[in-house]
Design an enzyme around this catalytic site. Structure first.
Site, PDB file in Angstrom:
ATOM      1  N   GLY A  20       0.828  -1.201   0.000  1.00 17.36           N
ATOM      2  CA  GLY A  20       0.000   0.000   0.000  1.00 17.36           C
ATOM      3  C   GLY A  20       0.859   1.246   0.000  1.00 17.36           C
ATOM      4  N   PHE A 123     -14.214  20.948  13.795  1.00 21.01           N
ATOM      5  CA  PHE A 123     -14.605  19.765  13.045  1.00 21.01           C
ATOM      6  C   PHE A 123     -15.599  18.973  13.874  1.00 21.01           C
ATOM      7  CE2 PHE A 123     -13.336  17.109   9.363  1.00 21.01           C
ATOM      8  CZ  PHE A 123     -13.008  18.148   8.487  1.00 21.01           C
ATOM      9  N   GLN A 237     -18.880   3.798   8.733  1.00 20.86           N
ATOM     10  CA  GLN A 237     -19.314   5.188   8.866  1.00 20.86           C
ATOM     11  C   GLN A 237     -19.918   5.731   7.577  1.00 20.86           C
ATOM     12  OE1 GLN A 237     -16.511   8.801   9.262  1.00 20.86           O
ATOM     13  NE2 GLN A 237     -17.317   8.506  11.329  1.00 20.86           N
ATOM     14  N   HIS A 239     -20.931   9.246   5.874  1.00 21.10           N
ATOM     15  CA  HIS A 239     -20.712  10.694   5.957  1.00 21.10           C
ATOM     16  C   HIS A 239     -22.002  11.367   5.516  1.00 21.10           C
ATOM     17  CE1 HIS A 239     -18.995  14.655   5.383  1.00 21.10           C
ATOM     18  NE2 HIS A 239     -17.840  14.240   5.855  1.00 21.10           N
ATOM     19  N   LEU A 249     -17.458  13.297  -1.942  1.00 20.77           N
ATOM     20  CA  LEU A 249     -17.649  13.922  -0.634  1.00 20.77           C
ATOM     21  C   LEU A 249     -17.620  15.437  -0.708  1.00 20.77           C
ATOM     22  CD1 LEU A 249     -17.754  13.430   2.473  1.00 20.77           C
ATOM     23  CD2 LEU A 249     -15.270  13.672   2.444  1.00 20.77           C
ATOM     24  N   GLU A 252     -16.475  17.909   5.442  1.00 17.64           N
ATOM     25  CA  GLU A 252     -16.976  18.461   6.702  1.00 17.64           C
ATOM     26  C   GLU A 252     -16.484  19.885   6.926  1.00 17.64           C
ATOM     27  OE1 GLU A 252     -16.603  16.556  11.074  1.00 17.64           O
ATOM     28  OE2 GLU A 252     -17.586  15.383   9.513  1.00 17.64           O
ATOM     29  N   ARG A 292     -20.718  12.242  12.850  1.00 17.46           N
ATOM     30  CA  ARG A 292     -21.226  11.843  11.532  1.00 17.46           C
ATOM     31  C   ARG A 292     -22.330  10.804  11.625  1.00 17.46           C
ATOM     32  NH1 ARG A 292     -15.261  11.487   8.631  1.00 17.46           N
ATOM     33  NH2 ARG A 292     -15.017  13.742   8.307  1.00 17.46           N
ATOM     34  N   HIS A 360     -18.349   6.070   3.957  1.00 19.48           N
ATOM     35  CA  HIS A 360     -17.118   6.864   3.919  1.00 19.48           C
ATOM     36  C   HIS A 360     -15.905   6.170   4.521  1.00 19.48           C
ATOM     37  CE1 HIS A 360     -14.658  10.437   3.776  1.00 19.48           C
ATOM     38  NE2 HIS A 360     -14.551  10.510   5.094  1.00 19.48           N
ATOM     39  N   ARG A 395     -15.759   7.172  13.987  1.00 20.21           N
ATOM     40  CA  ARG A 395     -14.561   8.012  13.904  1.00 20.21           C
ATOM     41  C   ARG A 395     -14.948   9.480  13.834  1.00 20.21           C
ATOM     42  NH1 ARG A 395     -11.868  10.659   9.918  1.00 20.21           N
ATOM     43  NH2 ARG A 395     -12.988   9.680   8.177  1.00 20.21           N
TER      44      ARG A 395
END
Length: 577
Positions: A20, A123, A237, A239, A249, A252, A292, A360, A395
């Site tokens: 990765g 946030f 999650q 969003h 997206l 936020e 969220r 998300h 999260r």
């Protein structure tokens, strides 16, 4: 299996192999190189195409006057509905500012206040201003900075556009991987003393997601098949603000700058829902920055009340930025305006933005300790692939980028330390990997993938029930059998993306089964996991992580692992500035 010459980089044993090339993987590579060891970053895409590049909003780290590490820790734990391991959270909030400062030294262009200080914005779920940002292209600048930094280390080599199909494990110890060179179609064993999985999440198991097409849960599935458990996979999650057609997206940060969520009547509907704002706080000021999970659940409430707008791509509410004005939008969230113009043919300076919840992030992942180590000796994981757990049941926005940095660095250091004393694996003949080859006569990969995604959306969406999850267990088992006979139209070797899609589908089916099994086993509602048939949080029965092991028949077997509590006993989730 392709034979490699001694002069070929694949013909030798590398100290640490990192699978990765996003933020977690590149940060791990730098840590390994700084420890004086050699590492190879193997990625199925060129690293700058990793999904980190799309992160917009920012990265959380305590820096402002009046903020404290304890407050960041509490916000994270409360936001995660007390499913976070608190020792990991305390370490994370302590190391996050150091990583962000280090990124500054490497050249990341953080936005600044007029006096030169690093700018921070509010946030969701954060009670203090602690989110660093680079306009609304934070991930782009962060990934560029990490990638450019890796180029100065001769110890770091890369295998771009390779795809790992199997982990090589001998006597409970990692020895490398088997991988395909996508360019040629050849397979090879890549030997290593230690391996770090940093392949991101698996949001593509759902039909409507912010995730790039490459996020198919590869690393999670590789570890799961090798015997490492997946943890907390039921927590997915949504969003609250995705564009209705593409799933792209709207960050936020748009709400952090003062955007409002309104229904079809122009009413700020969040004031009608329990978002955890203390009664002594002004709800209207802070409600758009609620967690969220609760904002996405509020959307469902508006849908049920008939206060959404139906479009060809699902029901929507609206994000209103018009009152911010063109100057502020251009200065603080210019990419939001660019996205709206390009994909919705509207201008947020003058128009409402249609939005709906979109998958998300996965709070779950490969079970690791605080240094990224899995139960398999020499195998580590970091970033969204891993579950330490600092995110618990939900999260908080802007915790994911520093999570990649903090745990990428820790996994890199731990893997380097392990590799420094580990025995060198003996390169040997490895049986050829059975790969999809076009001989199947069944259904097409795309059709099977679509059916899997619909199954997940229907059974394991924002709200779940036991009956729906039970049906999904059978549906996914059937899909797995049908996938074994899937038809491939492309029988070529070079850049055969359909074959890669078939391999990815196998990974996604593994991930989908663990999500459904873990959600079925958790008979409570907590954070992003909402059971309509068990609407209350049950700390007595389920203040515990879910561990999903692959059983003898290939299906997941779920058990529970206690959550680590250090200083904050479970309580009510509250936020609000």
């Amino acid at each position: 299996m392709v034979a490699r010459g001694a002069g070929d980089p694949l013909g030798r044993v590398v100290d640490v192999l990192i699978v990765g090339g996003g933020a977690a993987g590149l940060r791990a590579a730098i840590a390994v190189a700084e420890a004086g060891l050699e590492c190879t970053v193997l990625s199925k895409v060129y690293p700058m195409r990793s999904h980190t590049v799309s992160a917009e909003g920012g990265a959380a780290g305590v820096i402002g006057v009046g903020d404290t590490l304890d407050e960041h820790a509490y916000d994270t734990i409360s936001g995660g509905d007390w499913l976070c391991d608190q020792d990991a959270v305390e370490m994370f909030v302590r190391e996050a500012p150091r990583e962000l400062i280090q990124l500054e030294h490497w050249g990341c262009p953080w936005s600044r206040e007029p006096d030169g200080r690093v700018a921070v914005r509010p946030f969701g779920g954060m009670r203090q201003l602690r989110t660093w940002f680079a306009a609304d292209k934070t991930g782009f600048h962060l990934l560029h900075t990490l990638f450019q930094t890796t180029l100065k280390y001769p110890q770091i080599s890369r295998l771009d556009e390779w795809y790992v199909t199997r982990l090589l494990v001998e006597d409970g110890r990692i020895e490398g991987v088997v991988a395909i060179d996508i360019k040629t179609g050849e397979t090879a064993a890549v030997w290593a003393k230690a391996v770090i999985l940093a392949t991101g999440g698996g949001g593509k198991v759902f039909p409507f997601t912010t995730n790039a097409a490459i996020k198919t849960g590869d690393g999670m599935a590789l570890a799961y098949r090798a015997g490492a458990p997946l943890k907390d996979m039921e927590f997915v999650q949504y969003h609250p603000t995705g564009l209705p057609f593409t799933g792209i997206l709207i960050t936020e940060a748009a709400r952090a700058e003062g955007g409002w969520l309104v229904n079809k009547d122009g009413y700020r509907y969040l004031q009608d829902y329990d978002l955890g704002v203390p009664t002594d706080k002004p709800k209207l000021r802070s409600m758009e920055l609620g967690p969220r999970d609760r904002l996405s659940q509020a959307f469902v409430g508006e849908l049920d009340k008939g206060r959404t707008v139906e479009t060809p791509y699902g029901h929507v509410t609206f994000l209103d930025l018009r009152h911010l004005g063109e100057e502020r939008i251009e200065a603080r969230i210019p990419f939001v305006r660019e996205l709206c113009r390009s994909y919705q043919k509207l201008d947020p300076v003058t128009d409402l933005i249609p939005v709906r919840p979109v998958v998300h992030y996965m709070m779950g992942g490969v079970h690791t300790d605080i240094d990224g180590a899995t139960p398999i000796a020499g195998l580590y994981a970091a970033g969204e692939t891993a579950c330490v757990s600092i995110n618990g049941a939900n999260r908080l926005g802007s915790n994911s980028l520093p999570e990649c940095l903090v745990f990428g660095a820790r996994a890199g250091l731990a893997a380097a330390e392990y590799a420094g004393t580990a025995a060198k694996p003996a390169a040997r003949a490895v049986p050829d990997e059975p790969l999809p080859d076009g001989s199947g006569s069944g259904e097409r990969i795309a059709d099977l993938r679509t059916e899997m995604q619909r199954t997940l959306e229907d059974a394991a969406g924002i709200y779940r029930t036991g009956d729906d999850l039970e049906k999904a267990v059978g549906s996914l088992r059937d899909l797995r059998e049908r996938a074994k006979k899937a038809k491939l139209d492309d029988s070529s070797t070079s850049f055969n993306t359909e074959r890669i899609n078939a391999l990815e589908l196998g990974c996604m089916l593994d991930i989908a089964e663990t999500i459904v099994a873990s959600a079925l086993n958790r008979e409570e509602s907590r954070g992003a996991h909402q059971r309509s048939d068990f609407p209350k949080r049950d700390d007595e029965g389920f203040l515990a992580h879910s561990l999903a092991h692959q059983g003898p028949d290939g299906s997941p077997v779920v058990s529970l692992l206690p959550v680590t509590i250090t200083r904050w006993p479970p309580g009510e989730r509250v936020y609000g500035r």
